[in-house]
Design a protein around this motif. Structure first.
Motif, PDB file in Angstrom:
ATOM      1  N   LEU A   6     -17.583  34.142   3.681  1.00 31.82           N
ATOM      2  CA  LEU A   6     -17.035  35.004   4.722  1.00 31.82           C
ATOM      3  C   LEU A   6     -17.219  34.396   6.104  1.00 31.82           C
ATOM      4  O   LEU A   6     -16.342  34.532   6.978  1.00 31.82           O
ATOM      5  CB  LEU A   6     -17.699  36.384   4.656  1.00 31.82           C
ATOM      6  CG  LEU A   6     -17.421  37.192   3.382  1.00 31.82           C
ATOM      7  CD1 LEU A   6     -18.232  38.471   3.364  1.00 31.82           C
ATOM      8  CD2 LEU A   6     -15.929  37.505   3.251  1.00 31.82           C
TER       9      LEU A   6
ATOM     10  N   CYS B 180     -14.426  42.311  -2.108  1.00 30.23           N
ATOM     11  CA  CYS B 180     -13.934  41.201  -1.285  1.00 30.23           C
ATOM     12  C   CYS B 180     -12.774  40.446  -1.932  1.00 30.23           C
ATOM     13  O   CYS B 180     -12.359  39.398  -1.424  1.00 30.23           O
ATOM     14  CB  CYS B 180     -15.078  40.222  -0.984  1.00 30.23           C
ATOM     15  SG  CYS B 180     -16.330  40.883   0.140  1.00 30.23           S
TER      16      CYS B 180
ATOM     17  N   GLU C 104      -5.883  42.986  12.649  1.00 29.99           N
ATOM     18  CA  GLU C 104      -6.680  41.792  12.396  1.00 29.99           C
ATOM     19  C   GLU C 104      -5.898  40.519  12.729  1.00 29.99           C
ATOM     20  O   GLU C 104      -6.500  39.514  13.118  1.00 29.99           O
ATOM     21  CB  GLU C 104      -7.146  41.754  10.940  1.00 29.99           C
ATOM     22  CG  GLU C 104      -8.342  42.640  10.667  1.00 29.99           C
ATOM     23  CD  GLU C 104      -9.534  42.320  11.568  1.00 29.99           C
ATOM     24  OE1 GLU C 104      -9.859  41.127  11.722  1.00 29.99           O
ATOM     25  OE2 GLU C 104     -10.123  43.245  12.129  1.00 29.99           O
TER      26      GLU C 104
ATOM     27  N   SER D 210      -9.660  40.948  -1.976  1.00 27.44           N
ATOM     28  CA  SER D 210      -8.475  40.786  -1.127  1.00 27.44           C
ATOM     29  C   SER D 210      -8.698  39.790  -0.002  1.00 27.44           C
ATOM     30  O   SER D 210      -7.744  39.366   0.663  1.00 27.44           O
ATOM     31  CB  SER D 210      -8.063  42.143  -0.530  1.00 27.44           C
ATOM     32  OG  SER D 210      -9.090  42.656   0.301  1.00 27.44           O
ATOM     33  N   ARG D 211      -9.943  39.396   0.214  1.00 28.65           N
ATOM     34  CA  ARG D 211     -10.283  38.484   1.310  1.00 28.65           C
ATOM     35  C   ARG D 211     -10.678  37.098   0.827  1.00 28.65           C
ATOM     36  O   ARG D 211     -10.526  36.119   1.562  1.00 28.65           O
ATOM     37  CB  ARG D 211     -11.435  39.061   2.144  1.00 28.65           C
ATOM     38  CG  ARG D 211     -11.123  40.385   2.811  1.00 28.65           C
ATOM     39  CD  ARG D 211     -12.362  40.965   3.476  1.00 28.65           C
ATOM     40  NE  ARG D 211     -12.094  42.240   4.117  1.00 28.65           N
ATOM     41  CZ  ARG D 211     -11.715  42.384   5.371  1.00 28.65           C
ATOM     42  NH1 ARG D 211     -11.567  41.319   6.125  1.00 28.65           N
ATOM     43  NH2 ARG D 211     -11.495  43.575   5.887  1.00 28.65           N
TER      44      ARG D 211
ATOM     45  N   GLN E 111     -14.650  31.630   6.589  1.00 28.94           N
ATOM     46  CA  GLN E 111     -13.291  32.157   6.760  1.00 28.94           C
ATOM     47  C   GLN E 111     -13.145  32.992   8.034  1.00 28.94           C
ATOM     48  O   GLN E 111     -12.094  33.589   8.268  1.00 28.94           O
ATOM     49  CB  GLN E 111     -12.901  33.001   5.543  1.00 28.94           C
ATOM     50  CG  GLN E 111     -12.822  32.209   4.252  1.00 28.94           C
ATOM     51  CD  GLN E 111     -12.336  33.038   3.080  1.00 28.94           C
ATOM     52  OE1 GLN E 111     -12.170  32.541   1.977  1.00 28.94           O
ATOM     53  NE2 GLN E 111     -12.105  34.334   3.289  1.00 28.94           N
TER      54      GLN E 111
ATOM     55  N   GLU F 227     -14.373  35.754   8.636  1.00 27.17           N
ATOM     56  CA  GLU F 227     -14.303  37.178   8.310  1.00 27.17           C
ATOM     57  C   GLU F 227     -15.534  37.909   8.834  1.00 27.17           C
ATOM     58  O   GLU F 227     -15.546  39.138   8.922  1.00 27.17           O
ATOM     59  CB  GLU F 227     -14.237  37.365   6.789  1.00 27.17           C
ATOM     60  CG  GLU F 227     -13.057  36.708   6.106  1.00 27.17           C
ATOM     61  CD  GLU F 227     -11.845  37.611   6.081  1.00 27.17           C
ATOM     62  OE1 GLU F 227     -11.920  38.712   6.665  1.00 27.17           O
ATOM     63  OE2 GLU F 227     -10.832  37.212   5.486  1.00 27.17           O
TER      64      GLU F 227
ATOM     65  N   LYS G  39      -3.431  35.048   6.157  1.00 26.96           N
ATOM     66  CA  LYS G  39      -4.787  35.543   5.934  1.00 26.96           C
ATOM     67  C   LYS G  39      -4.844  37.058   5.979  1.00 26.96           C
ATOM     68  O   LYS G  39      -5.582  37.695   5.213  1.00 26.96           O
ATOM     69  CB  LYS G  39      -5.708  34.944   6.999  1.00 26.96           C
ATOM     70  CG  LYS G  39      -7.182  35.286   6.836  1.00 26.96           C
ATOM     71  CD  LYS G  39      -7.994  34.560   7.903  1.00 26.96           C
ATOM     72  CE  LYS G  39      -9.477  34.857   7.786  1.00 26.96           C
ATOM     73  NZ  LYS G  39     -10.262  34.148   8.829  1.00 26.96           N
ATOM     74  N   TYR G  40      -4.057  37.669   6.873  1.00 26.60           N
ATOM     75  CA  TYR G  40      -4.044  39.133   7.019  1.00 26.60           C
ATOM     76  C   TYR G  40      -2.601  39.640   6.894  1.00 26.60           C
ATOM     77  O   TYR G  40      -2.019  40.121   7.873  1.00 26.60           O
ATOM     78  CB  TYR G  40      -4.623  39.543   8.375  1.00 26.60           C
ATOM     79  CG  TYR G  40      -6.029  39.074   8.629  1.00 26.60           C
ATOM     80  CD1 TYR G  40      -7.115  39.693   8.017  1.00 26.60           C
ATOM     81  CD2 TYR G  40      -6.279  38.008   9.489  1.00 26.60           C
ATOM     82  CE1 TYR G  40      -8.414  39.264   8.266  1.00 26.60           C
ATOM     83  CE2 TYR G  40      -7.569  37.569   9.733  1.00 26.60           C
ATOM     84  CZ  TYR G  40      -8.622  38.195   9.120  1.00 26.60           C
ATOM     85  OH  TYR G  40      -9.911  37.766   9.364  1.00 26.60           O
TER      86      TYR G  40
END
Length: 218
Positions: A49, A27, A139, A29-30, A52, A54, A132-133
């Protein structure tokens, strides 16, 4: 009690310390470094998560990817059971909206910013989504739709999306959604033996005449 939170609690209690370390690595990268440093359990990670956006009960793809990486078939079976039950609880309108989201994500591409602005997603939100992406266009599109849905709540409808697409000159994508909804209506007719499913498709085919003129506010 929320079935999805029950599932996350069950998954968390089934994780070993080594597996939690693996999940934190996956995780990176997130989730920011400081947040990861504070994660001491599976629930801590899932909370981050969830905050966020996710992860949620409607979007379990990330949870599945993580469990597949751990090769935890027992936990994957719990996820399968949850998704099977959740599918039965989803109202038809929500299923239709999810299907429209999938079509938009597959076909809108870089035009998603124009669509998002027409859906009244603010530039600040759009910038946050891109940050964020940064390398995941699909996404970016999906998150912009989630933001719109969260803002509009019960007013977030497939017809609303179709009107917005046509206002943005994305008629091909709008047509794909209408065709998909019509097919769903026919399937519902076959299953129920009644014509109830056709009303959704009918409202979509007439949405241009019912909706606002090009560029008009909603």
């Amino acid at each position: 009690m929320d079935p999805f939170l029950v599932l996350l609690h069950s998954v968390s209690t089934g994780l070993s310390n080594d597996e939690l370390t693996e999940l934190k690595f996956l995780c990176r990268s997130r989730v920011g470094k400081r947040k990861l440093e504070r994660v001491q359990s599976g629930l801590d990670l899932f909370n981050v998560l969830l905050e966020q956006n996710e992860l949620d009960s409607e979007h379990t793809e990330l949870l599945r990817e993580l469990l597949v990486s751990l090769r935890r078939q027992d936990l994957l079976q719990r996820l399968d059971s949850f998704e099977a039950g959740a599918a039965g609880r989803v109202p038809p309108e929500e299923r239709d909206l999810r299907a429209a989201f999938d079509i938009i994500c597959d076909n809108v591409g870089k035009d998603w910013r124009r669509l998002a602005r027409h859906l009244k997603v603010t530039d600040i939100k759009i910038d946050a989504i891109e940050e964020k992406y940064p390398r995941n266009l699909t996404e970016q599109v999906r998150e912009s739709l989630r933001v719109w849905k969260s803002t509009k709540r019960e007013d977030a409808t497939v017809s609303h999306l179709v009107r917005a697409l046509r206002a943005c000159q994305l008629n091909l994508v709008a047509d794909l959604i209408v065709e998909d909804q019509q097919a769903r209506g026919l399937e519902d007719e076959d299953v129920s033996g009644r014509g109830g499913g056709s009303s959704i498709a009918g409202s979509l085919t007439s949405c241009d005449s019912d909706g606002p003129t090009l560029g008009a506010p909603w």
